[in-house]
Scaffold this active site. Structure first.
Site, PDB file in Angstrom:
ATOM      1  CB  SER A  15      -0.888   0.014   1.254  1.00 56.73           C
ATOM      2  OG  SER A  15      -1.531   1.271   1.401  1.00 56.73           O
ATOM      3  CE1 TYR A  26      -4.084  -2.153   4.606  1.00 61.16           C
ATOM      4  CE2 TYR A  26      -3.269   0.059   4.148  1.00 61.16           C
ATOM      5  CZ  TYR A  26      -3.761  -1.156   3.703  1.00 61.16           C
ATOM      6  OH  TYR A  26      -3.928  -1.368   2.357  1.00 61.16           O
TER       7      TYR A  26
END
Length: 262
Positions: free
Chosen positions: A152, A167
């Site tokens: 990401s 995350y």
């Protein structure tokens, strides 16, 4: 350039086998369809068998390739080993692995629980490693493989809009794990790269991205002024999965509309 070169399909995956985790919805399904469009047979891995079977039937009907839907918890080593065995029994080879399965806990850092943090690392980071390790064993035998880790842009930078420290930590780990595996397995004929997507609307992100406040934020934060559209990740995945990327190894490619450029 001769006529044959002009006609060449650099992304041709005919006869190859691509394994995609997190292939029940969202970006996983989109990338699987992209591989199928170039002739690859597929192994779709996720935890929801009904969605896997629906996706497999639709892809076979549209693209005429073979698709094996396989229910698997990627954090369970024995189940991943069974998935590898099923892959080899059905297709006799594995050429491409896309580690796409993931989750996301959004909350202020002071409110994140131990369980949330551990779960994020377990699925996004450790699960990706287990799949890479087990499928690489077969790739090493063939002296060929393409491993694509879906990280990401949040694995490259922090953010002040949607606080999600677990995350960030997990995807940052995926980014550097990619480099480590690339360094170790390059001599085995395996390339390992990662894609760092920006804001794409998926079932995991829809609630946040659809909100008025986040849409307004994104217009100012993303140089191209919008979220990613369906399919805009596919060509990057196809490039990294194909022989066209044979000298690309250990790289992390942000497909984020320029978010990490500023």
């Amino acid at each position: 350039m001769n006529k044959e070169d002009k006609m060449k399909n650099y992304f041709d995956l005919t006869g190859q086998t691509a394994v995609v985790t997190g292939a029940s919805t969202g970006l996983g399904v989109q990338m699987a369809k992209a591989f199928a469009s170039q002739g690859a047979n597929l192994v779709l891995i996720a935890r929801r068998q009904n969605l896997l079977e629906e996706n497999a039937a639709a892809i076979e009907a549209e693209f005429g390739v073979e698709v094996l839907p396989y229910t698997c918890d990627i954090t369970d080593t024995e189940k991943v080993k069974a998935a590898v065995a099923a892959t080899m029994e059905r297709f006799g080879r594995v050429d491409i692995l896309v580690n796409n399965a993931g989750t996301g806990a959004v909350a202020p850092a002071v409110d994140i629980t131990d369980e949330q943090f551990n779960n994020e690392l377990k699925i996004d980071l450790f699960g990706s490693f287990i799949c890479a390790r087990e499928y690489a064993k077969e790739m090493i035998k063939a002296h060929y493989g393409r491993i694509i880790n879906i990280a990401s842009m949040y694995g490259l930078v922090g953010n002040m809009a949607a606080t999600c420290v677990p995350y960030h930590a997990a995807k940052g780990g995926v980014v550097n794990m990619t480099r480590a595996l690339a360094a170790e397995w390059g001599k085995e004929g395996i390339t390992v790269n990662s894609i760092c997507p920006g804001y794409f609307i998926t079932p995991l992100t829809k609630e946040t991205l659809d909100s008025d406040w986040f849409t307004a934020y994104a217009k100012g934060a993303i140089p191209v002024g919008r979220y990613g559209n369906e399919g805009e990740l596919d060509t990057c995945a196809l490039f990294l999965a194909s022989s066209a990327s044979s000298y690309v190894n250990g790289q992390n490619i942000a497909v984020d509309g320029g978010y990490t450029a500023i």
